[in-house]
Design an enzyme around this catalytic site. Structure first.
Site, PDB file in Angstrom:
ATOM      1  N   ASN A 208       0.898  -1.021   0.018  1.00 34.05           N
ATOM      2  CA  ASN A 208      -0.072   0.059   0.161  1.00 34.05           C
ATOM      3  C   ASN A 208       0.805   1.226  -0.083  1.00 34.05           C
ATOM      4  O   ASN A 208       2.233   1.280   0.154  1.00 34.05           O
ATOM      5  CB  ASN A 208      -0.932  -0.217   0.940  1.00 34.05           C
ATOM      6  CG  ASN A 208      -0.436   0.034   2.504  1.00 34.05           C
ATOM      7  OD1 ASN A 208       0.484   0.692   2.937  1.00 34.05           O
ATOM      8  ND2 ASN A 208      -0.419  -1.028   3.083  1.00 34.05           N
ATOM      9  N   ALA A 272       1.274   1.627  11.536  1.00 34.11           N
ATOM     10  CA  ALA A 272       1.481   0.940  10.399  1.00 34.11           C
ATOM     11  C   ALA A 272       0.340   0.826   9.659  1.00 34.11           C
ATOM     12  O   ALA A 272      -0.720   0.475  10.303  1.00 34.11           O
ATOM     13  CB  ALA A 272       2.189  -0.581  10.563  1.00 34.11           C
ATOM     14  N   ASP A 276      -4.682  -6.092   5.022  1.00 29.10           N
ATOM     15  CA  ASP A 276      -5.749  -6.828   5.668  1.00 29.10           C
ATOM     16  C   ASP A 276      -5.677  -8.019   5.440  1.00 29.10           C
ATOM     17  O   ASP A 276      -6.105  -8.964   6.006  1.00 29.10           O
ATOM     18  CB  ASP A 276      -6.991  -6.048   5.344  1.00 29.10           C
ATOM     19  CG  ASP A 276      -7.267  -4.666   5.991  1.00 29.10           C
ATOM     20  OD1 ASP A 276      -6.913  -4.747   7.143  1.00 29.10           O
ATOM     21  OD2 ASP A 276      -7.685  -3.739   5.039  1.00 29.10           O
ATOM     22  N   LYS A 286       8.469 -18.133  -9.001  1.00 28.95           N
ATOM     23  CA  LYS A 286       7.788 -16.799  -9.737  1.00 28.95           C
ATOM     24  C   LYS A 286       6.619 -17.466 -10.918  1.00 28.95           C
ATOM     25  O   LYS A 286       7.040 -18.558 -11.440  1.00 28.95           O
ATOM     26  CB  LYS A 286       9.035 -16.332 -10.710  1.00 28.95           C
ATOM     27  CG  LYS A 286       8.608 -15.182 -11.377  1.00 28.95           C
ATOM     28  CD  LYS A 286       9.533 -14.582 -12.271  1.00 28.95           C
ATOM     29  CE  LYS A 286       8.908 -13.400 -13.048  1.00 28.95           C
ATOM     30  NZ  LYS A 286       9.551 -12.875 -14.169  1.00 28.95           N
ATOM     31  N   ASP A 304      -4.949  -9.255  13.202  1.00 29.89           N
ATOM     32  CA  ASP A 304      -5.025  -7.894  13.485  1.00 29.89           C
ATOM     33  C   ASP A 304      -4.284  -7.501  14.694  1.00 29.89           C
ATOM     34  O   ASP A 304      -4.560  -7.828  15.805  1.00 29.89           O
ATOM     35  CB  ASP A 304      -6.661  -7.383  13.751  1.00 29.89           C
ATOM     36  CG  ASP A 304      -6.639  -5.822  13.903  1.00 29.89           C
ATOM     37  OD1 ASP A 304      -5.862  -5.205  14.442  1.00 29.89           O
ATOM     38  OD2 ASP A 304      -7.672  -5.431  13.273  1.00 29.89           O
ATOM     39  N   ILE A 305      -3.027  -7.017  14.640  1.00 25.72           N
ATOM     40  CA  ILE A 305      -1.977  -6.837  15.382  1.00 25.72           C
ATOM     41  C   ILE A 305      -2.707  -5.820  16.557  1.00 25.72           C
ATOM     42  O   ILE A 305      -2.374  -6.316  17.876  1.00 25.72           O
ATOM     43  CB  ILE A 305      -0.880  -6.395  15.072  1.00 25.72           C
ATOM     44  CG1 ILE A 305      -0.313  -7.117  13.536  1.00 25.72           C
ATOM     45  CG2 ILE A 305       0.381  -6.418  16.179  1.00 25.72           C
ATOM     46  CD1 ILE A 305       0.671  -6.646  12.772  1.00 25.72           C
ATOM     47  N   PHE A 324      -4.274   3.863  14.573  1.00 29.31           N
ATOM     48  CA  PHE A 324      -4.549   4.712  13.505  1.00 29.31           C
ATOM     49  C   PHE A 324      -5.674   4.422  12.679  1.00 29.31           C
ATOM     50  O   PHE A 324      -5.845   3.245  12.571  1.00 29.31           O
ATOM     51  CB  PHE A 324      -3.292   5.188  12.872  1.00 29.31           C
ATOM     52  CG  PHE A 324      -2.438   6.110  13.275  1.00 29.31           C
ATOM     53  CD1 PHE A 324      -1.711   5.665  14.495  1.00 29.31           C
ATOM     54  CD2 PHE A 324      -2.528   7.269  12.857  1.00 29.31           C
ATOM     55  CE1 PHE A 324      -0.771   6.783  15.102  1.00 29.31           C
ATOM     56  CE2 PHE A 324      -1.301   8.385  13.474  1.00 29.31           C
ATOM     57  CZ  PHE A 324      -0.659   7.937  14.694  1.00 29.31           C
ATOM     58  N   LYS A 342     -11.741  -2.522  18.056  1.00 27.66           N
ATOM     59  CA  LYS A 342     -10.332  -2.780  18.280  1.00 27.66           C
ATOM     60  C   LYS A 342     -10.063  -2.766  19.628  1.00 27.66           C
ATOM     61  O   LYS A 342      -8.984  -2.995  20.082  1.00 27.66           O
ATOM     62  CB  LYS A 342      -9.447  -2.043  17.421  1.00 27.66           C
ATOM     63  CG  LYS A 342      -9.555  -2.298  15.838  1.00 27.66           C
ATOM     64  CD  LYS A 342      -8.465  -2.100  14.975  1.00 27.66           C
ATOM     65  CE  LYS A 342      -8.868  -2.231  13.633  1.00 27.66           C
ATOM     66  NZ  LYS A 342      -7.870  -2.658  12.726  1.00 27.66           N
TER      67      LYS A 342
HETATM   68  O1  C5P Z   1      -6.422  -1.140   8.360  1.00 29.22           O
HETATM   69  P1  C5P Z   1      -7.255  -0.539   9.652  1.00 29.22           P
HETATM   70  O2  C5P Z   1      -7.946   0.689   9.150  1.00 29.22           O
HETATM   71  O3  C5P Z   1      -7.994  -1.575  10.296  1.00 29.22           O
HETATM   72  O4  C5P Z   1      -6.185  -0.183  10.627  1.00 29.22           O
HETATM   73  C1  C5P Z   1      -6.494   0.453  12.069  1.00 29.22           C
HETATM   74  C2  C5P Z   1      -5.395   0.222  12.999  1.00 29.22           C
HETATM   75  O5  C5P Z   1      -5.204  -1.236  13.111  1.00 29.22           O
HETATM   76  C3  C5P Z   1      -4.111   0.784  12.718  1.00 29.22           C
HETATM   77  O6  C5P Z   1      -3.541   1.277  14.054  1.00 29.22           O
HETATM   78  C4  C5P Z   1      -3.478  -0.388  12.197  1.00 29.22           C
HETATM   79  O7  C5P Z   1      -1.884  -0.417  12.470  1.00 29.22           O
HETATM   80  C5  C5P Z   1      -4.045  -1.508  12.941  1.00 29.22           C
HETATM   81  N1  C5P Z   1      -3.764  -2.799  12.409  1.00 29.22           N
HETATM   82  C6  C5P Z   1      -3.110  -3.928  12.805  1.00 29.22           C
HETATM   83  N2  C5P Z   1      -3.118  -4.922  12.365  1.00 29.22           N
HETATM   84  C7  C5P Z   1      -4.000  -5.305  11.051  1.00 29.22           C
HETATM   85  C8  C5P Z   1      -4.577  -4.344  10.450  1.00 29.22           C
HETATM   86  C9  C5P Z   1      -4.715  -2.994  11.207  1.00 29.22           C
HETATM   87  O8  C5P Z   1      -2.157  -3.712  13.697  1.00 29.22           O
HETATM   88  N3  C5P Z   1      -3.965  -6.437  10.610  1.00 29.22           N
END
Ligand code: C5P
Length: 402
Positions: A208, A272, A276, A286, A304-305, A324, A342
């Site tokens: 991205n 970060a 997704d 390849k 989702d970290i 964020f 979250k």
């Molecule tokens: O991508 P998304 O809008 O859900 O991201 C929202 C927040 O979640 C951001 O702080 C992003 O760093 C975190 N995030 C994450 N792991 C993911 C998707 C997003 O930590 N797989």
């Protein structure tokens, strides 16, 4: 900074007005400021305002009998823990580099045996002029410390490097030089930053547009205040922030592992732009374009970290978990829903439908106990504001424990 003595030399630039704020900042931190105002500096700020803020005599002339009677220029140069030159004009820098001593400021700069911090402020062409570049190199070799200049709009209507660093930045640089402890000393902070790369095969990936600039700015602001920062970054094209431990990762799953390995922490910030989805069964070779059926990419969801860290038990969960949200529409509604889903403590939402990616600016809606609409500002200023909020929140938490 308590009890530290700063000798502030105010040169002749429009940025001199910011030096007044700098005097207040030093004062608030318990340091005393004695000021020297150059002849050109006095065209921009008055001795009266400088003296009123510093609460001390303002020194202006090398051959002023009263000044010399009060404190000779040699004594003046020694009775300080740090000399700060802000704004440092091209002319003042040239004098310093060539060892000229034809006024009070330049004489004191030659006579001092204390560390010197210079905050340049000038037009971009002057800053980029070969002579100034040469002088800055000479001064660096001589052991002079620099803060800034920053990039931005200038009073002369041009844009570029040459703007004096903000008072808060100069203050932090001074604090570091004096070896003073920062308000985040002893705190461990994890920051994720940049994009992730999800492999399709060994040569291709899904990514991205995240530049990593906002995460970097936050890391640097927190490290400058004494925090021990674990900076976990996806692949980016910018310089890593200074004063932090940099952990480089590629994919979301690598990033999650790195975050888990870095825990425990007092604060975790998820700046970060994590992908997704990742490619299910990414190829180990390849993928060839053989004229047959087009390859179909099957995706599966990444962990989702942020949500994972928010859900940790009280013994492991950082005291502050900050997310964020980059949105292209309905920013506030999506951000509110994301914060609830979250379960993070704070969420900083921004509209990325414009030129946010890779740019120096950002406009934030801050969702904490209250919602705040921050004006459009530089990413480094967003970082400063966030750092300030974190310091306040950790201080309150400490007080509640007592
Ligand atoms: O991508 P998304 O809008 O859900 O991201 C929202 C927040 O979640 C951001 O702080 C992003 O760093 C975190 N995030 C994450 N792991 C993911 C998707 C997003 O930590 N797989």
């Amino acid at each position: 900074m308590n009890g530290k003595r700063i000798l502030l030399i105010i040169g002749g630039g429009i940025a001199a007005y910011k030096s007044l704020e700098l005097i207040r900042r030093f004062g608030k931190a318990g340091a005393s400021v004695r000021a020297i105002l150059t002849r050109a500096g006095a065209q921009f700020v008055t001795p009266l305002s400088v003296g009123a803020l510093s609460g001390d005599t303002v020194y202006q002339d090398l051959f002023d009998l009263t000044d010399e009677a009060q404190m000779g220029h040699i004594a003046l140069s020694r009775a300080a823990d740090l000399v700060v030159v802000a704004p440092a004009t091209a002319d003042l820098m040239a004098k310093m580099a060539h060892g000229r001593a034809d006024d009070l400021a330049s004489t004191v700069l030659m006579a001092t045996d204390k560390p010197v911090l210079v905050a340049p402020a000038m037009n971009v062409r002057m800053w980029e002029h070969k002579a100034t570049v040469r002088n800055a190199q000479t001064l660096t070799k001589d052991g002079i410390h620099f803060v800034g200049p920053a990039q931005g709009d200038m009073a002369c209507g041009e844009h570029g490097f040459g703007r004096m660093a903000e008072p808060e930045e100069i203050f932090t640089a001074a604090q570091n030089l004096l070896g003073a402890k920062g308000p985040l000393d002893g705190r461990h902070i994890i920051i994720t930053s940049g994009p992730t790369h999800e492999a399709i095969d060994p040569v291709r990936y899904i990514a991205n547009r995240s530049s990593g600039r906002q995460g970097s700015a936050i890391a640097e602001a927190l490290a400058a205040r004494g925090a021990q920062v674990s900076f976990i970054t996806g692949p980016v094209n910018i310089e890593p922030p200074r004063g932090v431990q940099v952990i480089r990762v590629q994919s979301a799953r690598d990033m999650e592992k790195a975050v888990q390995a870095a825990l425990p922490a007092d604060v975790a910030i998820f700046a970060a732009a994590v992908a997704d989805w990742r490619v299910k069964n990414a190829d180990t070779q390849k993928i060839k374009k053989d004229g047959g059926a087009l390859p179909a990419l099957a995706l599966e969801e990444n962990p989702d970290i942020l949500a994972g860290v928010s859900a940790l038990g009280a013994d492991k969960r950082p005291k502050l978990v900050i997310g964020f949200a980059a949105e292209t529409e309905d920013v506030l509604a999506h951000a509110r829903a994301k914060k609830a889903r979250k379960k993070c403590d704070w969420l900083l939402a921004n509209d990325v439908s414009g030129d946010c990616f890779g740019s120096e600016d950002n406009q934030i809606i801050f969702l904490g106990a209250k919602e705040e609409h921050w004006p459009k500002m530089r990413k480094s200023d967003v970082a400063e504001r966030l750092a300030h909020k974190i310091i306040t929140a950790l201080g309150e938490e400490e007080n509640n424990k007592k």
